[in-house]
Design an enzyme around this catalytic site. Sequence first.
Site, mmCIF file in Angstrom:
data_model
loop_
_atom_site.group_PDB
_atom_site.id
_atom_site.type_symbol
_atom_site.label_atom_id
_atom_site.label_comp_id
_atom_site.label_asym_id
_atom_site.label_seq_id
_atom_site.Cartn_x
_atom_site.Cartn_y
_atom_site.Cartn_z
ATOM 1 N N HIS A 61 32.212 35.113 42.487
ATOM 2 C CA HIS A 61 33.431 34.867 43.279
ATOM 3 C C HIS A 61 34.127 36.179 43.627
ATOM 4 O O HIS A 61 34.828 36.257 44.630
ATOM 5 C CB HIS A 61 34.423 33.995 42.492
ATOM 6 C CG HIS A 61 33.817 32.746 41.946
ATOM 7 N ND1 HIS A 61 33.435 31.704 42.743
ATOM 8 C CD2 HIS A 61 33.492 32.377 40.689
ATOM 9 C CE1 HIS A 61 32.930 30.741 41.995
ATOM 10 N NE2 HIS A 61 32.948 31.118 40.747
ATOM 11 N N HIS A 91 40.273 42.331 39.389
ATOM 12 C CA HIS A 91 39.305 41.962 40.416
ATOM 13 C C HIS A 91 39.995 42.000 41.767
ATOM 14 O O HIS A 91 41.206 42.173 41.834
ATOM 15 C CB HIS A 91 38.745 40.555 40.149
ATOM 16 C CG HIS A 91 39.804 39.516 40.195
ATOM 17 N ND1 HIS A 91 40.575 39.182 39.083
ATOM 18 C CD2 HIS A 91 40.277 38.774 41.224
ATOM 19 C CE1 HIS A 91 41.452 38.266 39.438
ATOM 20 N NE2 HIS A 91 41.304 38.003 40.730
ATOM 21 N N HIS A 93 40.251 40.446 46.040
ATOM 22 C CA HIS A 93 39.982 39.438 47.062
ATOM 23 C C HIS A 93 40.000 40.189 48.388
ATOM 24 O O HIS A 93 40.834 41.090 48.564
ATOM 25 C CB HIS A 93 41.067 38.355 47.067
ATOM 26 C CG HIS A 93 41.205 37.646 45.748
ATOM 27 N ND1 HIS A 93 40.606 36.433 45.476
ATOM 28 C CD2 HIS A 93 41.872 38.008 44.606
ATOM 29 C CE1 HIS A 93 40.916 36.063 44.235
ATOM 30 N NE2 HIS A 93 41.674 37.002 43.678
ATOM 31 N N GLU A 103 45.517 37.367 49.448
ATOM 32 C CA GLU A 103 45.863 35.967 49.124
ATOM 33 C C GLU A 103 47.334 35.725 49.469
ATOM 34 O O GLU A 103 47.653 34.836 50.260
ATOM 35 C CB GLU A 103 45.587 35.700 47.644
ATOM 36 C CG GLU A 103 44.100 35.903 47.294
ATOM 37 C CD GLU A 103 43.583 34.963 46.263
ATOM 38 O OE1 GLU A 103 44.004 35.061 45.092
ATOM 39 O OE2 GLU A 103 42.766 34.103 46.606
ATOM 40 N N HIS A 116 44.063 42.084 41.862
ATOM 41 C CA HIS A 116 44.748 41.327 40.810
ATOM 42 C C HIS A 116 44.444 41.917 39.440
ATOM 43 O O HIS A 116 43.279 41.938 39.010
ATOM 44 C CB HIS A 116 44.309 39.855 40.849
ATOM 45 C CG HIS A 116 44.850 39.118 42.021
ATOM 46 N ND1 HIS A 116 44.302 37.926 42.482
ATOM 47 C CD2 HIS A 116 45.882 39.398 42.848
ATOM 48 C CE1 HIS A 116 44.991 37.508 43.531
ATOM 49 N NE2 HIS A 116 45.968 38.380 43.772
ATOM 50 N N THR A 196 44.385 31.247 41.508
ATOM 51 C CA THR A 196 44.140 30.955 42.927
ATOM 52 C C THR A 196 42.724 30.453 43.176
ATOM 53 O O THR A 196 42.300 30.309 44.319
ATOM 54 C CB THR A 196 44.361 32.209 43.804
ATOM 55 O OG1 THR A 196 43.393 33.197 43.412
ATOM 56 C CG2 THR A 196 45.769 32.745 43.650
#
Length: 258
Positions: A61, A91, A93, A103, A116, A196
């Site tokens: 992910h 990590h 996104h 996000e 994050h 999330t």
Amino acid sequence: RWGYGKEDGPSVWYKNYPVAEGSRQSPIDIVPNEASRDRSLDPIIINYDQCTSINISNNGHSVVVEFNDSDDRSVIKGGPLDNPYRLKQFHFHWGGKGCEGSEHTVSGTGFASELHLVHWNAVKYKTFGEASTAPDGLAVLGIFLETGDDHRWLHMITDVLYMVKYKDSITNFKGFNPKCLLPSRLHYWTYLGSLTTPPLHESVIWIVLKEPIEVSEKQLGMFRMLLFTGEEDDQRLRMENNFRPPQPLKGRIVHSSN
Ligand SMILES: Cc1cc(C(C)C)[n+](CCc2cnc[nH]2)c(C(C)C)c1
Ligand SMILES: [Zn+2]
């Protein structure tokens, strides 16, 4: 299982995770002049000096850097937090092109990526797992990445991404201190929210920094060489657009440090 595609993405997570429609879901669109400016909100204190990373992995992910959280060597405290929260991992996104990928959004505007830093309340809870289901269990520090100049330290991460190209790959990654990824000012917005991605637990005190860090398009492009899929999978799916869109505020107040 869940993913970010049409069939398994954010719009259908509610089917297996009904809390997706809960009252404190993340991310959200932050509207600065609707946030309540609390002079009582202390500055956040970030103590990452003794902090060292252990490994870097691709969990199918995102790309994740994990830390030793067996003691309080790396913590965030102050701000909205009643206890110190221990750094467990960080990590990212990101999107498929410049303008979207974060996000959280700010007045409807997305950033190219969002970092994050995940911390847990080891004062009140015995394990990360237990904390991850408690309403005050996790504190996630969100940092926006915008495209511009090369980030002088991000290459430490992008240089090793080829080692974790495939889902479930992991490699040694020692001695990286994430304080080099912080922006110069720690002004922030904070609100009560959730993970999330599934299981979407409503266990996160969000602290989103107002000042983005700058990374180059080239550095960001390196993240897009990662794959959602494993080495043996017949499908090869490029890891990008691994972000959930903003969720309803449902009456929550966003607080703003000065
Ligand atoms: C390293 C890590 C990765 C993930 C997702 C991307 C599976 N997640 C799950 C959900 C999440 C990711 N970003 C905000 N929530 C977490 C939680 C425990 C914070 C940590
Ligand atoms: Zn995240």
